[in-house]
Scaffold this motif. Structure first.
Motif, mmCIF file in Angstrom:
data_model
loop_
_atom_site.group_PDB
_atom_site.id
_atom_site.type_symbol
_atom_site.label_atom_id
_atom_site.label_comp_id
_atom_site.label_asym_id
_atom_site.label_seq_id
_atom_site.Cartn_x
_atom_site.Cartn_y
_atom_site.Cartn_z
ATOM 1 N N ASP A 335 32.493 48.115 40.298
ATOM 2 C CA ASP A 335 32.673 46.570 39.776
ATOM 3 C C ASP A 335 34.009 45.911 40.673
ATOM 4 O OD1 ASP A 335 32.472 44.914 37.708
ATOM 5 O OD2 ASP A 335 33.923 45.397 36.537
ATOM 6 N N ILE A 336 33.652 46.035 41.991
ATOM 7 C CA ILE A 336 34.277 45.152 42.845
ATOM 8 C C ILE A 336 33.380 43.853 43.298
ATOM 9 C CG2 ILE A 336 35.484 44.937 44.996
ATOM 10 C CD1 ILE A 336 36.274 48.103 44.610
ATOM 11 N N ALA A 337 34.235 42.739 43.370
ATOM 12 C CA ALA A 337 33.486 41.451 43.784
ATOM 13 C C ALA A 337 33.783 41.324 45.352
ATOM 14 C CB ALA A 337 33.812 40.348 42.848
ATOM 15 N N ILE A 338 32.715 40.990 46.096
ATOM 16 C CA ILE A 338 32.905 40.945 47.318
ATOM 17 C C ILE A 338 32.963 39.177 47.745
ATOM 18 C CG2 ILE A 338 32.260 41.139 49.980
ATOM 19 C CD1 ILE A 338 31.353 43.727 49.279
ATOM 20 N N ASP A 339 33.894 38.463 48.085
ATOM 21 C CA ASP A 339 34.029 37.152 48.180
ATOM 22 C C ASP A 339 33.603 36.480 49.712
ATOM 23 O OD1 ASP A 339 34.379 34.346 48.030
ATOM 24 O OD2 ASP A 339 36.378 34.567 47.286
ATOM 25 N N ARG A 371 41.569 48.051 43.634
ATOM 26 C CA ARG A 371 41.413 48.797 42.225
ATOM 27 C C ARG A 371 40.099 48.294 41.659
ATOM 28 N NH1 ARG A 371 41.877 44.462 39.021
ATOM 29 N NH2 ARG A 371 42.548 42.581 40.052
ATOM 30 N N GLU A 372 39.620 49.119 40.977
ATOM 31 C CA GLU A 372 38.259 48.853 39.798
ATOM 32 C C GLU A 372 38.138 47.721 39.378
ATOM 33 O OE1 GLU A 372 35.280 51.650 37.413
ATOM 34 O OE2 GLU A 372 36.814 52.605 38.855
ATOM 35 N N GLY A 373 37.232 46.752 39.438
ATOM 36 C CA GLY A 373 37.164 45.524 38.885
ATOM 37 C C GLY A 373 37.911 44.457 39.887
ATOM 38 N N GLY A 374 38.343 44.932 41.016
ATOM 39 C CA GLY A 374 39.101 44.020 41.580
ATOM 40 C C GLY A 374 38.181 42.996 42.639
ATOM 41 N N ARG A 375 38.791 42.336 43.758
ATOM 42 C CA ARG A 375 38.103 41.637 44.503
ATOM 43 C C ARG A 375 38.480 41.691 45.980
ATOM 44 N NH1 ARG A 375 35.999 36.494 43.729
ATOM 45 N NH2 ARG A 375 36.105 36.814 41.306
ATOM 46 N N ILE A 376 37.640 41.611 47.029
ATOM 47 C CA ILE A 376 37.645 41.507 48.406
ATOM 48 C C ILE A 376 36.971 40.543 48.815
ATOM 49 C CG2 ILE A 376 36.654 42.690 50.506
ATOM 50 C CD1 ILE A 376 36.272 45.264 48.799
ATOM 51 N N ARG A 377 38.160 39.776 49.890
ATOM 52 C CA ARG A 377 37.635 38.527 50.479
ATOM 53 C C ARG A 377 37.457 38.631 51.950
ATOM 54 N NH1 ARG A 377 41.008 33.914 51.504
ATOM 55 N NH2 ARG A 377 39.337 31.884 51.777
ATOM 56 N N ILE A 378 36.096 38.126 52.159
ATOM 57 C CA ILE A 378 35.818 38.365 53.789
ATOM 58 C C ILE A 378 36.018 36.757 54.125
ATOM 59 C CG2 ILE A 378 34.230 38.877 55.435
ATOM 60 C CD1 ILE A 378 33.282 40.915 53.493
ATOM 61 N N TRP A 379 36.835 36.472 54.916
ATOM 62 C CA TRP A 379 37.061 35.140 55.402
ATOM 63 C C TRP A 379 37.274 35.056 56.978
ATOM 64 C CZ3 TRP A 379 42.244 33.112 56.394
ATOM 65 C CH2 TRP A 379 43.180 33.853 55.843
#
Lengths: 463, 227
Positions: A335-339, A371-379
């Motif tokens: 449940d991790i969002a990849i931004d 962490r579960e439900g967290g967010r990863i940012r690729i920039w």
């Protein structure tokens, strides 16, 4: 060819150069001395002649010597010298002088056909005589006057001087050789000590160093250079030792698992189902084992330089997007969002396979630790020299003092080996190599969200 | 189908032989290059498995001599070295394919099947197993006459598994053939597992029999009934 010790060679050179300088010098001195002594002798002869001519008088129409006495013709007693007066008929009229060795005098030819001037005559007895002949007209008679002086004294002086020189020159050369031998010995002594020490330094005693006696002279510099080399060797040996220890641990763990699962299984398993479980578990460990070996081989192949990285045209944005979409299922599971926030292409020249390895390892880590439900940012960020692909996660982050070490092989933050989450601890080592081998670098920092930030920096493509 | 296994390690040779026999092949083992060469030139074989790390004569030498003799039987080279030069040298000497040790047995079987299939027309376009149907042309799948919604990757995965139905498919094979990953790392293994889980949910959930099976420590297999 005979190979001589450096010290001996230096000494020979030293002696040879002294001889080379000394020899012309001594010969020159002898020549000069000879010339000046000869000139003095000739000068005396000239004076003798002048006195003799004054003594010639005309008496009763004939040439006569002013006095009758067998007297000395001049001033300088001692050396043999005499004056002879010959008539035109060739008969000797007068002989004056002291002392006259008649045997020597009479051995000389009458000076009738002789040219005027100086001459050196060697007599059969080994004596040498210097003569000066001139003609004088007295009344109507032409007489020839010859003055003579022995040259033996002069010659024996020269001989003495020559033998002195001949004796002194070898002594000087010998002295120079001794000095050269001593000096080169002194100069080379540190080298010998260095060689002895270096011989004692082996793989087991790499911490020893060569003595540096003077850091400013050549020997000291040489020793320092060697010491630097030894220091580097020591480091790589230490790394190799650590690496070997890590590898054996990493290989031993699955091997132990395979053995114990097999042994316990044989003792306790009941049915086919059990055996399938046991064999499957063993196969899983074998698989892990071969993955470790494969990864290590990849790394060592890159490191050994046997595989040169290719310079492919790679767009980091496309690469990152591709990797992100491939790994997105893993993120979804947790449940991790990849931004993904890169909107322009980032062209770099790098080995495409290595780059893909690097990006997917970093993103995989980010997914694992966020962490579960967290967010990863690729920039990304770009400067004139490099493109930076930045991956921010929301995990526990990497403590500042360990940021360099996590890039080493087998290093894990928690210090434990073989954690399920951490894999075998080779992922970031691969990342590090994939970047440095292609002229880039890896930077680890904190993300704004408090997790880790990994920056993969590639030099911009030269177009 | 006769397979000649030229391999000096008795354990590996024995396992390969047993495995091949389990798949219905007739396997003959030669433990030296000399013996292998003799058998290959005197008996008919459909495929030769050749270890190139043989004692005495090098496996590549044996291979080259076989090719000089005019033997066209497909040869699968087994090697412990996997540098590019080694592969090139192997293929140069006349190998049809190579496999790097350690290999998964499923992989070996897949390569052998591929070599045996070589030159024959592709199987029927429509793939089916029990009441599962897959049409590569329309890229559609149905189970029990009900359409299944699949993502592109899931479709490719199912397609691959169906083409190898009845045989084990390893993660290496999937990474290379479905994901086109040249090297296999940890991330791709996890990705494969997640996709298998999802595919299983769509294909098998609510239906009997189960078609997608996990063979622990080895890989996956599509089959009617228990694996």
């Amino acid at each position: 060819m005979i190979r001589l010790q450096l010290r001996t060679r230096l000494t020979i050179w030293f002696a040879a150069s002294v001889l080379l300088i000394l020899a012309p010098f001594l010969v020159g001195i002898l020549a000069l001395e000879w010339r000046s002594m000869r000139a003095a002798l000739d000068h005396h002869l000239q004076e003798d002649l002048e006195v003799a001519l004054e003594m010639l008088v005309s008496r009763d129409g004939a040439v006569a010597w002013r006095t009758d006495a067998e007297q000395d013709i001049g001033y300088d007693a001692g050396a043999q010298r005499w004056v002879e007066v010959y008539g035109p008929d060739g008969a000797v009229r007068y002989v004056r002088g002291l002392p006259v060795r008649e045997d020597i005098r009479s051995a000389l030819e009458p000076p009738l056909a002789e040219p005027m001037g100086y001459r050196t005559v060697r007599t059969p007895f080994g004596a040498t005589v210097r003569t000066l002949v001139t003609e004088r007209v007295v009344n109507t008679e032409t007489v020839r006057v010859r003055v003579a002086r022995s040259e033996d004294g002069l010659r024996s002086d020269m001989r003495l001087l020559s033998s002195l020189f001949a004796l002194a020159a070898p002594l000087a050369v010998l002295a120079a050789s001794l000095a050269g031998y001593f000096i080169s010995g002194r100069a080379l002594a540190p080298m010998g000590r260095m060689a002895d020490r270096a011989r004692a330094i082996s793989a087991e005693h790499l911490s020893e160093r060569l003595p540096v006696e003077n850091t400013h002279d050549e020997m000291g510099q040489l020793a320092s250079v060697f010491n630097d080399t030894f220091a580097r060797l020591e480091q790589s040996f230490a790394r190799l030792k650590q690496f070997t220890a890590d590898v054996s641990h990493e290989l031993r763990t699955p091997l132990t698992a395979i053995r114990s699962v097999g042994e316990v299984g044989l003792r306790e398993a009941k049915g086919v189902q059990d055996y399938q479980e046991i064999v499957g578990s063993m196969l899983e460990e074998a698989d892990r084992l071969s993955q470790v070996v494969e990864t290590l081989l990849t790394l060592s192949r890159w490191e050994s330089g046997r595989v040169q990285p290719r310079a492919d045209d790679v767009d980091l944005r496309a690469l990152a997007q591709d990797v992100a979409s491939q790994l997105s299922v893993l993120a979804e599971e947790r449940d991790i969002a990849i931004d993904f926030a890169i909107d322009h292409s980032l062209p770099v020249a790098t080995d495409a396979v290595m780059a893909r390895h690097a990006v997917s390892n970093v993103l995989d880590n980010a997914i694992k630790y966020t962490r579960e439900g967290g967010r990863i940012r690729i920039w990304s960020e770009s400067s004139r020299d490099e493109h930076r692909l930045i991956i921010d996660d929301e995990g526990p982050g990497i403590p500042e003092d360990q940021r360099q070490r996590v890039l080493e092989r087998f290093y894990r933050i928690d210090g434990s080996h073989s954690g399920r989450l951490g894999g075998v601890g080779l992922g970031l080592a691969i990342v590090q190599w994939a970047l440095t081998a292609n002229g880039g670098r890896v930077r680890i920092g904190d993300s704004d969200a408090g997790g880790a930030r990994v920056e993969l920096c590639w030099p911009t493509a030269q177009s | 189908m006769r397979v000649l296994v030229i391999e000096d390690d008795p354990k590996v040779a024995g396992a390969v032989k047993a495995g091949l026999q389990g798949e219905g092949y007739e396997a003959v083992v030669s433990s030296t290059g000399e013996d292998g060469f003799f058998r290959a030139t005197t008996e008919p074989f459909d495929v030769i498995l050749l270890d190139i790390g043989l004692p005495g004569r090098s496996g590549l030498e044996v291979l080259a001599r076989l090719r000089v003799r005019g033997l066209t039987v497909p040869v699968l080279v087994l090697t412990a070295r996997d540098t590019v030069e080694d592969r090139v040298r192997g293929l140069d000497s006349g190998a049809d394919d190579y496999l790097v040790k350690p290999f998964a047995f499923a992989e070996l079987l897949a390569r052998v099947r591929a070599l045996l299939r070589r030159g024959r027309p592709e199987e029927a376009l429509r793939l089916r197993l029990a009441d599962l149907e897959l049409d590569p042309l329309t890229r559609s799948a149905r189970r029990h006459e009900e359409p299944i919604q699949l993502t592109t990757r899931e479709f490719e995965l199912l397609d691959y598994l169906l083409r190898h139905q009845g045989h084990i498919v390893s993660r290496e094979m999937l990474a290379r053939d479905v994901w086109k990953e040249p090297t296999r790392g940890t991330p791709i293994d996890n990705v494969i597992d997640v996709h298998i889980t999802r595919l299983r949910r769509k294909v098998d959930q609510g239906f009997t029999p189960r078609l997608i099976h996990t063979i622990r420590g080895v890989g996956f297999m599509m089959k009617e009934g228990e694996a």
